[in-house]
Motif scaffolding. Structure first.
Motif, short mmCIF file in Angstrom:
data_model
loop_
_atom_site.label_atom_id
_atom_site.label_comp_id
_atom_site.label_asym_id
_atom_site.label_seq_id
_atom_site.Cartn_x
_atom_site.Cartn_y
_atom_site.Cartn_z
N VAL A 7 3.47 7.43 -3.46
CA VAL A 7 2.73 6.24 -3.68
C VAL A 7 3.58 5.27 -4.78
CG1 VAL A 7 0.91 6.99 -5.36
CG2 VAL A 7 0.48 5.11 -3.41
N GLU A 8 3.00 3.85 -4.40
CA GLU A 8 3.89 2.94 -5.38
C GLU A 8 3.01 2.98 -6.64
OE1 GLU A 8 5.02 -1.77 -4.91
OE2 GLU A 8 3.80 -0.79 -3.82
N ARG A 52 2.12 0.70 -1.44
CA ARG A 52 2.54 1.49 -0.34
C ARG A 52 2.56 2.82 -0.41
NH1 ARG A 52 8.28 -1.12 0.41
NH2 ARG A 52 8.32 -0.73 -1.52
N SER A 53 2.78 3.78 0.46
CA SER A 53 2.73 5.33 0.28
C SER A 53 3.57 5.76 1.60
CB SER A 53 1.43 5.80 0.57
OG SER A 53 0.79 5.60 1.75
N THR A 62 -1.86 3.88 -9.37
CA THR A 62 -1.31 3.87 -8.11
C THR A 62 -1.80 2.37 -7.39
OG1 THR A 62 -2.85 5.17 -7.21
CG2 THR A 62 -1.08 6.30 -8.06
N LYS A 66 4.05 13.61 -0.47
CA LYS A 66 3.56 12.27 -0.28
C LYS A 66 3.84 11.35 -1.58
CE LYS A 66 -0.61 9.63 1.21
NZ LYS A 66 -1.86 9.87 1.83
N PHE A 123 -6.64 8.08 -3.65
CA PHE A 123 -6.26 8.56 -2.48
C PHE A 123 -6.87 9.74 -2.59
CE2 PHE A 123 -2.95 5.64 -3.78
CZ PHE A 123 -2.37 5.23 -2.36
#
Length: 113
Positions: A92-93, A35-36, A32, A90, A10
């Motif tokens: 993230v999964e 989804r985010s 990571t 933010k 990311f």
């Protein structure tokens, strides 16, 4: 001794401080994926945990109106990011860290003054 930072997939700013957290996506072994979300931290725990919440709207077709709803997640809060209550972050999964933590904070977008 500063550890090397790695690419997490990311486009985010790397933390200026390093940490020894094995569940940190930048300095540890946590990958990571998926989804985010962007949300606000509503509570923080001593064990590198936090709860985030965000609002969204849902269309109710019968009444042709929108309703406001909210979702919340338990996330891992790495010590190198120093995210506090009220910050916009933010997440993230990642792989499951515990029974309820399956997301990790990767960026602090806006801090609460």
């Amino acid at each position: 001794m500063k550890k090397e930072t790695k690419n997490i997939g990311f486009k985010v700013e790397f933390p200026s401080e390093s940490c020894e957290d094995k569940n940190c996506p930048f300095h540890g072994n946590l990958g990571t994926r998926g989804r985010s979300f962007t949300g606000t931290i509503v509570s923080k725990d001593l064990h590198n945990s936090a709860t985030i919440k965000w609002d969204y709207t849902v269309l109710i077709p019968k009444y042709e109106r929108y309703a406001k709803k909210a979702s919340s997640l338990n996330v891992h809060n790495p010590s190198c990011l120093k995210a506090n209550v009220g910050d916009l972050v933010k997440v993230v999964e990642c792989r499951p860290i515990s029974k309820s933590k399956k997301f990790v904070i990767i960026e602090v977008i806006k801090t609460e003054k």
